[in-house]
Scaffold this motif. Structure first.
Motif, short mmCIF file in Angstrom:
data_model
loop_
_atom_site.label_atom_id
_atom_site.label_comp_id
_atom_site.label_asym_id
_atom_site.label_seq_id
_atom_site.Cartn_x
_atom_site.Cartn_y
_atom_site.Cartn_z
N ALA A 40 -1.11 12.39 33.37
CA ALA A 40 -0.67 13.67 32.81
C ALA A 40 -1.45 14.01 31.55
O ALA A 40 -1.89 15.15 31.37
CB ALA A 40 0.83 13.63 32.51
N VAL A 41 -1.64 13.03 30.68
CA VAL A 41 -2.40 13.26 29.45
C VAL A 41 -3.84 13.64 29.79
O VAL A 41 -4.41 14.57 29.20
CB VAL A 41 -2.36 12.03 28.53
N GLU A 42 -4.43 12.95 30.75
CA GLU A 42 -5.80 13.27 31.15
C GLU A 42 -5.89 14.70 31.67
O GLU A 42 -6.82 15.44 31.34
CB GLU A 42 -6.30 12.27 32.19
N LYS A 43 -4.92 15.09 32.50
CA LYS A 43 -4.93 16.45 33.05
C LYS A 43 -4.71 17.49 31.95
O LYS A 43 -5.37 18.53 31.92
CB LYS A 43 -3.89 16.59 34.16
N LEU A 44 -3.78 17.20 31.03
CA LEU A 44 -3.54 18.12 29.92
C LEU A 44 -4.75 18.24 29.01
O LEU A 44 -5.08 19.33 28.55
CB LEU A 44 -2.32 17.67 29.11
N ALA A 102 16.90 14.79 31.82
CA ALA A 102 15.78 13.89 31.51
C ALA A 102 14.83 13.75 32.70
O ALA A 102 13.61 13.79 32.53
CB ALA A 102 16.31 12.51 31.09
N MET A 103 15.39 13.60 33.91
CA MET A 103 14.52 13.48 35.09
C MET A 103 13.74 14.75 35.32
O MET A 103 12.54 14.71 35.61
CB MET A 103 15.36 13.14 36.33
N VAL A 108 9.34 17.43 36.58
CA VAL A 108 8.87 18.79 36.89
C VAL A 108 7.49 19.04 36.27
O VAL A 108 6.55 19.43 36.99
CB VAL A 108 9.90 19.86 36.48
N PRO A 109 7.29 18.79 34.96
CA PRO A 109 5.94 19.01 34.43
C PRO A 109 4.89 18.11 35.06
O PRO A 109 3.76 18.54 35.30
CB PRO A 109 6.09 18.70 32.93
N LEU A 110 5.26 16.85 35.33
CA LEU A 110 4.30 15.93 35.94
C LEU A 110 3.91 16.39 37.34
O LEU A 110 2.75 16.27 37.75
CB LEU A 110 4.88 14.51 35.99
N LEU A 113 1.64 19.44 37.03
CA LEU A 113 0.29 19.04 36.63
C LEU A 113 -0.47 18.35 37.75
O LEU A 113 -1.68 18.15 37.66
CB LEU A 113 0.35 18.09 35.43
N GLY A 114 0.24 17.96 38.80
CA GLY A 114 -0.40 17.24 39.89
C GLY A 114 -0.54 15.76 39.62
O GLY A 114 -1.28 15.06 40.32
N ALA A 115 0.18 15.24 38.62
CA ALA A 115 0.11 13.81 38.29
C ALA A 115 0.99 12.98 39.23
O ALA A 115 0.80 11.78 39.33
CB ALA A 115 0.54 13.58 36.84
N THR A 116 1.95 13.63 39.88
CA THR A 116 2.83 12.93 40.82
C THR A 116 3.37 13.94 41.82
O THR A 116 3.31 15.15 41.59
CB THR A 116 3.98 12.20 40.10
N ASP A 117 3.92 13.44 42.90
CA ASP A 117 4.59 14.27 43.90
C ASP A 117 5.79 13.49 44.43
O ASP A 117 5.65 12.63 45.30
CB ASP A 117 3.64 14.61 45.04
N PRO A 118 6.98 13.76 43.88
CA PRO A 118 8.18 13.02 44.29
C PRO A 118 8.47 13.07 45.79
O PRO A 118 9.13 12.17 46.32
CB PRO A 118 9.30 13.70 43.50
N ARG A 119 7.95 14.07 46.48
CA ARG A 119 8.17 14.15 47.93
C ARG A 119 7.50 13.00 48.68
O ARG A 119 7.89 12.68 49.80
CB ARG A 119 7.65 15.49 48.47
#
Length: 148
Positions: A40-44, A102-103, A108-110, A113-119
């Motif tokens: 996420a930091v790298e993408k931001l 908190a979740m 949601v932001p992650l 950003l494309g850093a994760t996909d909970p699906r």
């Protein structure tokens, strides 16, 4: 005590509980730390054209910013709870609300950003995410209610 102060303290307590639960999970299952905050930091930094330095300096800043974003999310979720809740909530409702805040505040932001996909997460990844966030919800709720 002012709502903002209660939220800050409850968020710090909840974030401590979340981190403790995460590290205990890492210890018990011998799993590595999540790479999602770093991604996420790298993408931001790419999106904002922010230079974090080279080599170890960039890696260290990326790690630090990932952790700081986690603290900001935890504190922000409890502050939002305090502002939005108004009156006292029962413990199941309060814990659930804080857990969801908190979740959502992290996932949601992650995801955006494309850093994760909970699906695409396996059950083990969901456990690694839900259990620490539930610990957050319990600790943040307890701390917030103790200050009422």
């Amino acid at each position: 005590m002012h709502t903002l102060v209660k939220g800050l303290i409850a968020g710090a307590a909840g974030t401590t509980a979340l981190n403790t639960a995460s590290y205990l999970d890492m210890l018990v299952r011998a799993r590595g730390a999540s790479s999602t905050p770093r991604q996420a930091v790298e993408k931001l930094s790419d999106l904002t054209h922010t230079d974090l330095g080279d080599g170890d300096r960039a890696a260290n800043r990326t790690e630090a910013l990932g952790s700081l974003m986690g603290y900001a999310t935890g504190i922000g979720a409890a502050v939002a709870y305090g502002v939005l809740s108004g009156r006292r909530r029962s413990w199941p409702v309060g814990v659930l609300a804080l857990t969801v805040l908190a979740m959502s505040g992290s996932n949601v932001p992650l995801t955006l950003l494309g850093a994760t996909d909970p699906r695409t997460w396996p059950a083990s990844a969901w456990v690694s995410d839900v259990v620490p966030h539930l610990a957050y919800g319990v600790a943040a709720y307890a701390a917030y209610e103790l200050m009422r």
